[in-house]
Write an enzyme that holds these catalytic residues in place. Structure first.
Site, mmCIF file in Angstrom:
data_model
loop_
_atom_site.group_PDB
_atom_site.id
_atom_site.type_symbol
_atom_site.label_atom_id
_atom_site.label_comp_id
_atom_site.label_asym_id
_atom_site.label_seq_id
_atom_site.Cartn_x
_atom_site.Cartn_y
_atom_site.Cartn_z
ATOM 1 N N ARG A 168 20.824 -20.405 22.935
ATOM 2 C CA ARG A 168 21.979 -20.270 23.823
ATOM 3 C C ARG A 168 21.595 -19.674 25.173
ATOM 4 O O ARG A 168 22.324 -18.862 25.752
ATOM 5 C CB ARG A 168 23.088 -19.448 23.150
ATOM 6 N N SER A 221 32.853 -21.397 19.216
ATOM 7 C CA SER A 221 32.260 -20.180 18.654
ATOM 8 C C SER A 221 32.234 -19.094 19.721
ATOM 9 O O SER A 221 31.653 -19.282 20.791
ATOM 10 C CB SER A 221 30.836 -20.447 18.160
ATOM 11 N N GLU A 248 29.102 -15.367 23.094
ATOM 12 C CA GLU A 248 28.546 -16.629 23.562
ATOM 13 C C GLU A 248 29.399 -17.164 24.710
ATOM 14 O O GLU A 248 28.894 -17.744 25.658
ATOM 15 C CB GLU A 248 28.515 -17.630 22.398
#
Length: 302
Positions: A176, A226, A296
């Site tokens: 990520r 998410s 995130e």
């Protein structure tokens, strides 16, 4: 340069139909959250992007870049300066075993295009709700695959106003993460290196992943996907579930009862309420398990 002069200059470059004042950003985010952008621009070509960025920077005005708004929360106060929304750059084309996609194209669309061309490698992206630019920016992934697995290179506009090709190994891709934000680059285009495949097998894999996604994720509500990165040695959703936080609700924002890793907008939530739920989850998981959940999703705006 005054705001009015900048607005007129941008209108001249982009066309009057591609610039708006006081644009409500909740219309451009998956969460359906966010206040207004002072000025929102919608470039249609790479040269539009370059010209617009040059103008904004010469005016010493703040610039915020958005793709399709799938992994961001825009605050209720909105965004000052100029917000550039890149969804108008959406061309996808094939070059041999490569697919070249503009930054505003949906990564799901690129996955479907690859299937139509009998090219394998992007099946994992068939349910990722992001743009190509955002997928490169955060090295998006799902079900064991990541953009870094298939990305050959990315065309970027640098902080200095140059358009350069960055190879995969120049992007510092990890979980990520890429160096795009740190470098101040804007992703304009991505080239994916794929392999010829059996379209029946490709379709079967995509159908399997789509079933897993629809059966496990709360797609019936607006969300940012998410919310948290996977902590080393743990799964964020499992920690949140074990902390008894599913169903935790502040205003119209709620920890999903279907998948604890999602926070959903169940009833006209504000960004403030959504952020409060995020912070409450972080505090509870830290207190119960000693694990710090890292977001995130990006939070942007005033």
């Amino acid at each position: 340069m005054t705001t009015e002069t900048l607005y007129n200059a941008l209108s001249s470059v982009l066309g009057a139909g591609n610039i708006r004042r006081n644009e409500l950003l909740s219309h451009h985010t998956y969460t359906k959250l966010g206040g207004k952008a002072d000025i929102a621009i919608f470039p249609r070509t790479i040269q539009d992007v370059k010209h617009a960025v040059d103008l904004v920077r010469s005016a010493a005005t703040a610039l915020t870049v958005l793709g399709n708004g799938s992994n961001v929360i825009v605050t209720d106060e909105g965004i000052r300066g100029v917000t550039m929304i890149l969804t108008g750059l959406d061309e996808i084309r094939r070059d041999g075993k490569r697919i070249i996609a503009d930054c505003g194209a949906a990564i799901i669309g690129v996955s479907n295009f690859a299937y139509a061309q009998s090219l394998t490698g992007l099946e994992f992206a068939c349910g990722i709700p992001g743009s190509v630019g955002g997928a490169v920016y955060m090295n998006a992934g799902a079900y064991g695959g990541e953009v870094s697995d298939v990305l050959l290179s990315a065309l970027v506009l640098t902080r200095d106003g140059e358009i350069l090709e960055r190879r995969n190994d120049e992007l510092d891709l990890s979980y990520r993460h890429s160096n795009v934000e740190r470098n101040g680059d804007i992703v304009l285009q991505a080239t994916f290196a794929l392999d010829p495949g059996d379209p029946v097998a490709i379709r079967a894999k995509m159908d399997e992943l789509t079933f897993l996604r629809t059966s496990k994720q709360p797609l019936e509500y607006p969300s940012c996907g998410s919310v948290f990165k996977r902590p080393p040695g743990y799964f964020a959703g499992k920690l949140i579930q074990d902390a008894g936080l599913q169903g935790l609700r502040i205003g119209g924002a709620e920890v999903s009862t279907k998948h604890a890793g999602f926070i959903v907008n169940v009833n006209d939530a504000t960004a403030s309420e959504y952020i409060q739920v995020i912070e409450a989850v972080q505090a509870a998981v830290k207190e119960k398990f000693g694990v710090a959940l890292e977001r995130e999703v990006r939070i942007i705006g005033d």
